[in-house]
Design an enzyme around this catalytic site. Structure first.
Site, PDB file in Angstrom:
ATOM      1  N   GLY A  40       0.822  -1.215   0.000  1.00  0.00           N
ATOM      2  CA  GLY A  40       0.000   0.000   0.000  1.00  0.00           C
ATOM      3  C   GLY A  40       0.854   1.263   0.000  1.00  0.00           C
ATOM      4  O   GLY A  40       2.085   1.210   0.036  1.00  0.00           O
ATOM      5  N   ALA A  43       3.061   1.956   3.174  1.00  0.00           N
ATOM      6  CA  ALA A  43       4.189   1.029   3.229  1.00  0.00           C
ATOM      7  C   ALA A  43       5.249   1.481   2.231  1.00  0.00           C
ATOM      8  O   ALA A  43       6.444   1.493   2.524  1.00  0.00           O
ATOM      9  CB  ALA A  43       3.700  -0.367   2.906  1.00  0.00           C
ATOM     10  N   LYS A  44       4.756   1.871   1.061  1.00  0.00           N
ATOM     11  CA  LYS A  44       5.666   2.279   0.000  1.00  0.00           C
ATOM     12  C   LYS A  44       6.419   3.547   0.393  1.00  0.00           C
ATOM     13  O   LYS A  44       7.626   3.651   0.230  1.00  0.00           O
ATOM     14  CB  LYS A  44       4.811   2.526  -1.242  1.00  0.00           C
ATOM     15  CG  LYS A  44       5.555   2.925  -2.458  1.00  0.00           C
ATOM     16  CD  LYS A  44       4.595   2.870  -3.626  1.00  0.00           C
ATOM     17  CE  LYS A  44       5.050   3.784  -4.726  1.00  0.00           C
ATOM     18  NZ  LYS A  44       4.009   3.927  -5.733  1.00  0.00           N
ATOM     19  N   LYS A 179      -3.795   5.114  12.417  1.00  0.00           N
ATOM     20  CA  LYS A 179      -5.064   5.832  12.477  1.00  0.00           C
ATOM     21  C   LYS A 179      -5.775   5.694  11.132  1.00  0.00           C
ATOM     22  O   LYS A 179      -5.086   5.440  10.148  1.00  0.00           O
ATOM     23  CB  LYS A 179      -4.831   7.292  12.842  1.00  0.00           C
ATOM     24  CG  LYS A 179      -4.256   8.107  11.679  1.00  0.00           C
ATOM     25  CD  LYS A 179      -4.327   9.549  11.999  1.00  0.00           C
ATOM     26  CE  LYS A 179      -3.895  10.408  10.871  1.00  0.00           C
ATOM     27  NZ  LYS A 179      -4.504  10.332   9.588  1.00  0.00           N
ATOM     28  N   HIS A 209       1.954   9.440  13.784  1.00  0.00           N
ATOM     29  CA  HIS A 209       3.346   9.657  13.352  1.00  0.00           C
ATOM     30  C   HIS A 209       3.888  11.019  13.782  1.00  0.00           C
ATOM     31  O   HIS A 209       5.084  11.229  13.822  1.00  0.00           O
ATOM     32  CB  HIS A 209       3.503   9.408  11.850  1.00  0.00           C
ATOM     33  CG  HIS A 209       3.074  10.529  10.961  1.00  0.00           C
ATOM     34  ND1 HIS A 209       1.776  10.727  10.588  1.00  0.00           N
ATOM     35  CD2 HIS A 209       3.776  11.527  10.380  1.00  0.00           C
ATOM     36  CE1 HIS A 209       1.701  11.780   9.800  1.00  0.00           C
ATOM     37  NE2 HIS A 209       2.903  12.302   9.655  1.00  0.00           N
ATOM     38  N   GLU A 248      -0.949  22.411   3.965  1.00  0.00           N
ATOM     39  CA  GLU A 248      -0.462  21.545   2.893  1.00  0.00           C
ATOM     40  C   GLU A 248      -0.841  22.127   1.534  1.00  0.00           C
ATOM     41  O   GLU A 248      -1.858  22.813   1.409  1.00  0.00           O
ATOM     42  CB  GLU A 248      -1.080  20.154   3.026  1.00  0.00           C
ATOM     43  CG  GLU A 248      -0.725  19.493   4.351  1.00  0.00           C
ATOM     44  CD  GLU A 248      -1.184  18.059   4.409  1.00  0.00           C
ATOM     45  OE1 GLU A 248      -0.374  17.181   4.092  1.00  0.00           O
ATOM     46  OE2 GLU A 248      -2.354  17.825   4.738  1.00  0.00           O
ATOM     47  N   ASP A 267      -8.998  13.742  10.105  1.00  0.00           N
ATOM     48  CA  ASP A 267      -7.733  13.297   9.511  1.00  0.00           C
ATOM     49  C   ASP A 267      -6.519  13.829  10.271  1.00  0.00           C
ATOM     50  O   ASP A 267      -5.563  13.094  10.501  1.00  0.00           O
ATOM     51  CB  ASP A 267      -7.686  13.745   8.043  1.00  0.00           C
ATOM     52  CG  ASP A 267      -6.487  13.163   7.292  1.00  0.00           C
ATOM     53  OD1 ASP A 267      -6.104  12.011   7.585  1.00  0.00           O
ATOM     54  OD2 ASP A 267      -5.922  13.858   6.433  1.00  0.00           O
ATOM     55  N   HIS A 272      -3.086  14.429  15.162  1.00  0.00           N
ATOM     56  CA  HIS A 272      -1.773  15.098  15.168  1.00  0.00           C
ATOM     57  C   HIS A 272      -1.783  16.419  15.943  1.00  0.00           C
ATOM     58  O   HIS A 272      -0.962  16.653  16.821  1.00  0.00           O
ATOM     59  CB  HIS A 272      -1.309  15.394  13.738  1.00  0.00           C
ATOM     60  CG  HIS A 272      -1.300  14.201  12.824  1.00  0.00           C
ATOM     61  ND1 HIS A 272      -1.033  12.944  13.263  1.00  0.00           N
ATOM     62  CD2 HIS A 272      -1.514  14.095  11.489  1.00  0.00           C
ATOM     63  CE1 HIS A 272      -1.082  12.096  12.238  1.00  0.00           C
ATOM     64  NE2 HIS A 272      -1.383  12.779  11.155  1.00  0.00           N
ATOM     65  N   TRP A 618     -28.640  21.244  41.962  1.00  0.00           N
ATOM     66  CA  TRP A 618     -28.968  19.976  42.629  1.00  0.00           C
ATOM     67  C   TRP A 618     -28.976  18.870  41.593  1.00  0.00           C
ATOM     68  O   TRP A 618     -29.087  19.127  40.395  1.00  0.00           O
ATOM     69  CB  TRP A 618     -30.363  20.064  43.278  1.00  0.00           C
ATOM     70  CG  TRP A 618     -30.496  21.176  44.259  1.00  0.00           C
ATOM     71  CD1 TRP A 618     -30.779  22.479  43.993  1.00  0.00           C
ATOM     72  CD2 TRP A 618     -30.322  21.094  45.679  1.00  0.00           C
ATOM     73  NE1 TRP A 618     -30.805  23.225  45.154  1.00  0.00           N
ATOM     74  CE2 TRP A 618     -30.521  22.388  46.212  1.00  0.00           C
ATOM     75  CE3 TRP A 618     -30.021  20.049  46.556  1.00  0.00           C
ATOM     76  CZ2 TRP A 618     -30.437  22.675  47.569  1.00  0.00           C
ATOM     77  CZ3 TRP A 618     -29.940  20.318  47.914  1.00  0.00           C
ATOM     78  CH2 TRP A 618     -30.142  21.628  48.408  1.00  0.00           C
TER      79      TRP A 618
HETATM   80  C1  BG6 Z   1      -1.584  12.134   7.673  1.00  0.00           C
HETATM   81  C2  BG6 Z   1      -2.869  12.579   7.034  1.00  0.00           C
HETATM   82  O1  BG6 Z   1      -1.860  11.494   8.880  1.00  0.00           O
HETATM   83  O2  BG6 Z   1      -0.774  13.260   7.914  1.00  0.00           O
HETATM   84  C3  BG6 Z   1      -2.557  13.297   5.735  1.00  0.00           C
HETATM   85  O3  BG6 Z   1      -3.691  11.461   6.777  1.00  0.00           O
HETATM   86  C4  BG6 Z   1      -1.585  14.415   5.972  1.00  0.00           C
HETATM   87  O4  BG6 Z   1      -3.742  13.803   5.150  1.00  0.00           O
HETATM   88  C5  BG6 Z   1      -0.370  13.926   6.740  1.00  0.00           C
HETATM   89  O5  BG6 Z   1      -1.176  14.900   4.706  1.00  0.00           O
HETATM   90  C6  BG6 Z   1       0.552  15.052   7.125  1.00  0.00           C
HETATM   91  O6  BG6 Z   1       1.725  14.519   7.643  1.00  0.00           O
HETATM   92  P1  BG6 Z   1       3.117  15.253   7.445  1.00  0.00           P
HETATM   93  O7  BG6 Z   1       4.077  14.374   8.166  1.00  0.00           O
HETATM   94  O8  BG6 Z   1       3.374  15.328   5.967  1.00  0.00           O
HETATM   95  O9  BG6 Z   1       2.956  16.588   8.050  1.00  0.00           O
END
Ligand code: BG6
Length: 792
Positions: A40, A43-44, A179, A209, A248, A267, A272, A618
Site C-alpha cells: 500500500g 508502506a511504499k 489511524k 506519526h 499543505e 484526519d 496530530h 442539585w
Molecule cells: C496524515 C494525514 O496522517 O498526515 C494526511 O492522513 C496528511 O492527510 C499527513 O497529509 C501530514 O503529515 P506530514 O508528516 O506530511 O505533516
C-alpha cells in the site's frame, strides 16, 4: 556479541527498565516483521524505509530478521510491485555506498510477499515462521504485525493474528495500528473493545506519526530543560495565543474514498494537532520517563478543555474537491460533498493557568505552502516610543517548527527578546549560520535556533521504538477516547454545515482569514460564492423554526436540535432571572446522561449573564459510583457545565452516594441527608426548575418501570434500582419533582421517535411508564422534543 549484550544491559538500566516487558523487548533472537498492507501507499512511502533503517541499526546487534509483505492480492500479481517498492529503500548519507548496496541486497533476500486473506493464510504464515526457526535453529525474540490497512479490517486481522500467529510465551507480540482509530467516540469505543477481544493492551501500538517527529518529541524535554525561563511566562498573563498549524499544498486526490468519510478534522486535528496541543499545555511531569504520569497530565487537559461547538470552528473545501469526489466515488454531477478540507478551530482550556488564552488549530489541503509548526505567541508589554525596529519591540515567540516552509528543516526557535534556551541534549545543535529567510514574520537572525544534527523520518523513529518495546510515543485507549470525546460534539454539530469553497493555492488570498472574538471564531470576509446555486441541496432553511404545541396534554416546544437547545437554555435563564429577582436564589435540579450535554454546553458558552452566583445546582438522580467516576451524573454535570461557569462551590449539591467509604448503603442515610439539605435550603422544597430526560423504557430521573415509583410516600429522595448497570441509584421521587415550579423533559434524537409515539398514546401509568407520573401540582410541565424524536 558480549559487548552488544553489555551495551544493551547498560541501555536498559539507564531507561529504568520495568521488568518483564523490557526484558522481552531486549531479548536477542529472531524477529518476524509482517506488514499487512505491505504494498500500500504508506508502506511504499515510509514503512519499508523505516524497517530497512531498523535492519541497518540492528544488523550487528545479534538479532536476525524476516520481513513479510502481506496483502490481499495473489502472490504472482503482487511480487513485482512488492520488490519494486523494496528496491526504493535507501541508506543515510553516512553509510558508504558499497556497504549500503550489501545491506540492501541482504534486506531483499530476507523479504517475501505472502497473500494474507483467509484464516488459512495466517495459519500458513505461522507454520512458515516456526519451520524457519526450527530449520535454522534460531531462538525467537518476537513478532511484529504492522496493520497498514483500513480500520474496518483491524478487528478481523487482529482475530486471525490472535488465533493463528500468537508466538510461544516469553516471545513478544506487537501489533501496530495506524489511524484512523474510529470515526467518532462511539465507533472508537467499539473498535477498542473489539481489538481487546484479541489483543492485550500492551501488545497494541497505536501510531500517531506526529509523535515521532523530532521536534514534536522534544516539546516536553524543551519545556523541562528551559523550565526556569518558561515557568514565569507560560500562563495567561503572558501568552497571547497558541497556534498549531499544518498547511499543505497537496489535494486529496487518490485518497477520496477514505478522505471523504473523514475530512480534515478527523484526519489531522483530532490526532496530530491535538497531540501537539496536549504536549504544549499539559502540566510538566515530575518524572519525565513515567508514561503513566505523562498520560495522566494529558488527560487533565482533555478534561479541562471547554466544549467545542459550531461557533468554535470555521471550515472550508477546495473548489476542485467536489469533482474529485464525483469522479472517484462514481457519483452523479448533482452529488454534493460537505466534507471539509480546511478547518480552523479555537479551543480554550479551563485552567487558572490558561484562562482566556485561545489555542487555535489550523489545517488545510491546497493552501499556499506546506509547513507545520506550533507557535506560542507572547504578549508584548513594551511600549516602544521611538525605535520600533529594536528587538524588544518585536513579537516574542517560541516556535516548534516541524519542517518544510521557509526554513525547510525541523527546528526550535525562540525570539532573542525572550531568553536564550538551553540546547537540547542528544543530537541537537545550535544553528548560527543561516540563509536569509524570515520565519513567521521575523528575520531568522531575530531567533535563537536549534535543530537536530541528523534529520530522521518520524516512521523510522517510531519503528525503532516499537522494536525496543517503548510505548511512550503511542496512543493509549483512554487517551484516544478522551480525544474523540472532545471532537465528536463538534463534528456532530458541523455535519450539515456548508464549508466555504476556496480556489486553492495563492488564489485563496485572504478568503480563509478568520477572526477570534471572545470564545467565537468566524471568517473575516464575506464569502465569494463560487458554487452554482443549483448544486446546493441538503436541509431546507424554512424548517429552522421553533414550534409550540401540546404533548400528552402538556405544553410542548419543538424544533431542530440546535434551536431546541437554544430555546431551552433561554428558558432556563429566564426562570433563573425571575427566581433571583423574586427571592434571591434559583434552585435548579439537573439530570445526567448524554441528552442534556448540548444544553450544558450552550449554558457554559453563551450565557455569560446567567446568575450563577445566586444559583444552586442539585442533582435529579445519581448512580452509586464515586463522584469522580466517568459514570457519575455529577461528574458529567461538573465536566460539561460547572467547571466552566463561575458558580460558588457552596451552591453545588451533589447527591451523597458515598458515605463511610461505601456506596449507597441504606443505614448510612444518604437519601435522608439529601432530603434534609433540600428542606433546609429550598423554599417549600420546591425546585424552581427540574430538568428531566426520558429513557427508552419510559424511565425518568432514576425512577424505573416496575419500581413502585408512586410508592415513596412523602420522601423527596429515595434509593432505587435500575435494570442497567450500575443498578443502585439515588433519585428525587415523583413527590419531589411534582412540587417543582417548572419541569422540563428534554427528548432528542431519532432513536427516541418510537418512544415518543408510544408515550403519546398511553394513559398515565407511572408504574409502567414512570415519566407519565410527572404532574407538577402547582407548577408547569413542558416537553422539549426535537424534530428527530417527534417526526422520526
Ligand atoms: C496524515 C494525514 O496522517 O498526515 C494526511 O492522513 C496528511 O492527510 C499527513 O497529509 C501530514 O503529515 P506530514 O508528516 O506530511 O505533516
Amino acid at each position: 556479541m558480549f559487548a552488544t549484550v553489555l551495551l544493551l544491559l547498560v541501555a536498559l538500566c539507564a531507561q529504568g527498565g520495568n521488568g518483564k516487558e523490557e526484558q522481552e523487548a531486549q531479548r536477542l533472537g529472531h524477529v518476524s516483521v509482517v506488514i499487512v498492507g505491505g504494498t500500500g501507499d504508506l508502506a511504499k512511502k515510509y514503512l519499508w524505509q523505516g524497517f530497512f533503517q531498523l535492519y541497518i541499526n540492528q544488523v550487528n546487534s545479534g538479532n536476525t530478521f524476516s520481513f513479510y509483505g502481506g496483502g490481499l492480492s495473489p502472490v504472482d500479481q503482487a511480487i513485482p510491485v512488492f520488490f519494486e517498492i523494496l528496491k526504493g529503500v535507501s541508506c543515510n548519507k553516512d553509510v558508504p555506498v558499497e556497504r549500503c548496496a550489501l545491506l540492501k541486497e541482504q534486506f531483499l533476500r530476507l523479504a517475501q510477499y505472502r497473500q494474507l486473506k483467509t484464516p488459512e493464510d495466517y495459519q500458513d504464515l505461522a507454520k512458515h515462521i516456526e519451520q524457519q526457526l526450527k530449520e535454522e535453529g534460531m531462538v525467537e525474540a518476537g513478532r511484529l504485525f504492522y496493520l497498514s490497512v483500513p480500520a474496518f479490517a483491524y478487528a478481523d486481522i487482529a482475530d486471525k493474528v490472535n488465533s493463528s500467529c500468537r508466538p510461544a510465551s516469553g516471545v513478544w507480540l506487537r501489533v501496530v495500528l495506524e489511524k484512523p482509530f474510529g470515526h467518532d467516540f462511539r465507533s472508537a469505543q467499539i473498535l477498542a473493545s473489539q481489538l481487546g477481544n484479541s489483543l492485550k493492551d500492551e501488545e497494541m501500538y497505536r501510531i500517531d506519526h506526529y509523535l515521532g517527529k523530532q521536534v514534536v518529541s522534544k516539546i516536553l524535554p524543551f519545556r523541562i530543560q528551559n523550565k526556569k525561563f518558561l515557568d514565569p511566562i507560560w500562563n495567561k498573563h503572558h501568552i497571547e495565543r497558541v497556534e498549531i498549524v499544518l498547511k499543505e499544498t497537496l489535494d486529496a486526490k487518490g485518497r477520496i474514498p477514505f478522505y471523504d468519510q473523514y475530512g480534515v478534522i478527523r484526519d489531522v486535528l483530532q490526532n496530530h494537532l491535538t497531540e501537539v496541543m496536549t504536549l504544549l499545555t499539559m502540566r510538566l511531569p515530575v518524572n519525565q520517563s513515567s508514561n503513566e504520569e505523562v498520560l495522566r497530565n494529558k488527560l487533565k487537559i482533555f478534561r479541562s478543555l471547554q466544549p467545542l461547538g459550531k461557533n468554535q470552528a470555521v471550515i472550508g473545501q477546495y473548489q476542485a474537491y467536489n469533482n474529485e469526489v464525483q469522479e472517484e466515488l462514481n457519483k452523479t454531477k448533482e452529488y454534493l460533498s460537505l466534507t471539509p478540507t480546511f478547518a480552523a478551530v479555537m479551543a480554550h482550556i479551563d485552567m487558572a493557568q490558561y484562562d482566556g488564552v485561545p489555542v487555535v488549530l489550523i489545517s488545510g489541503k491546497k493552501l499556499d505552502e506546506r509547513v507545520g509548526y506550533a507557535r506560542v505567541l507572547f504578549k508584548n508589554d513594551i511600549f516602544c516610543v521611538q525605535n520600533h525596529n529594536s528587538v524588544h519591540c518585536k513579537p516574542k515567540q517560541v516556535i516548534f517548527y516541524f519542517g518544510h516552509g521557509s526554513l525547510q528543516y525541523p527546528a526550535i526557535l525562540v525570539t532573542k527578546n525572550l531568553f536564550k534556551p538551553v540546547v537540547m541534549d542528544g543530537e541537537w545543535k545550535e544553528v548560527t549560520e543561516h540563509k536569509d529567510v524570515s520565519v513567521l514574520g521575523l528575520p531568522i537572525s531575530d531567533y535563537y535556533v536549534q535543530a537536530p544534527t541528523v534529520q530522521r523520518e518520524a516512521y523510522s523513529e517510531l519503528i525503532a521504538q516499537i522494536f525496543s518495546g517503548r510505548k511512550d510515543s503511542f496512543i493509549s485507549a483512554e487517551h484516544l477516547l478522551a480525544s474523540w470525546g472532545l471532537w465528536t460534539p463538534l463534528l456532530d454539530s458541523l455535519s450539515s454545515s456548508y464549508p466555504r469553497i476556496y480556489p486553492g493555492g495563492a488564489d485563496n488570498a485572504n478568503l480563509l482569514d478568520f477572526h477570534l472574538r471572545g470564545k467565537e471564531i468566524s471568517y473575516a470576509n464575506e464569502a465569494v460564492v463560487i458554487i452554482a446555486p443549483d448544486q446546493m441541496g441538503g436541509p431546507s432553511t424554512d424548517g429552522f423554526q421553533v414550534m409550540q404545541g401540546k404533548y400528552r396534554s402538556a405544553d410542548m416546544v419543538s424544533a431542530w436540535a440546535e434551536e431546541l437547545v437554544e430555546r431551552l437554555a433561554a428558558d432556563v435563564q429566564a426562570a433563573a432571572e425571575a427566581a433571583v429577582s423574586e427571592g434571591g436564589t434559583f434552585h435548579l435540579a439537573l439530570s445526567g446522561g448524554s441528552t442534556p450535554l448540548a444544553l450544558f454546553h450552550r449554558l457554559a458558552l453563551y450565557h455569560f449573564s446567567f446568575p450563577w452566583r445566586d444559583t444552586h445546582v442539585w442533582m435529579v438522580d445519581e448512580r452509586c459510583v464515586p463522584l469522580t467516576e466517568s459514570e457519575s451524573n455529577f461528574r458529567n454535570v461538573h465536566d460539561h457545565l460547572l467547571q466552566h461557569v463561575r458558580i460558588p462551590y457552596y451552591n453545588i449539591h451533589p447527591m451523597p452516594v458515598q458515605l463511610n467509604q461505601r456506596l449507597c448503603v441504606e443505614e448510612d442515610g444518604g437519601a435522608l441527608l439529601y432530603e434534609r439539605e433540600v428542606n433546609k435550603l429550598v423554599n417549600g422544597s420546591s425546585f424552581h426548575f427540574v430538568l428531566l430526560g426520558v429513557g427508552y423504557d419510559g424511565h425518568t430521573a432514576s425512577l424505573f418501570p416496575g419500581g413502585k415509583v408512586d410508592g415513596h410516600g412523602d420522601s423527596l429522595v429515595a434509593f432505587t434500582e435500575s435494570p442497567a448497570k450500575p443498578h443502585q441509584r439515588m433519585s428525587l421521587t415523583l413527590g419531589a419533582i411534582n412540587r417543582a415550579h417548572k419541569v422540563a423533559v428534554l427528548v432528542m434524537g431519532k432513536g427516541k421517535h418510537e418512544l415518543i409515539t408510544q408515550l403519546s398514546r398511553v394513559k398515565d401509568n407511572p408504574d409502567k411508564w414512570p415519566v407519565t407520573g410527572i404532574r407538577p401540582a402547582n407548577g408547569r410541565l413542558v416537553w422539549y422534543i426535537d424534530y428527530d424524536a417527534l417526526l422520526g
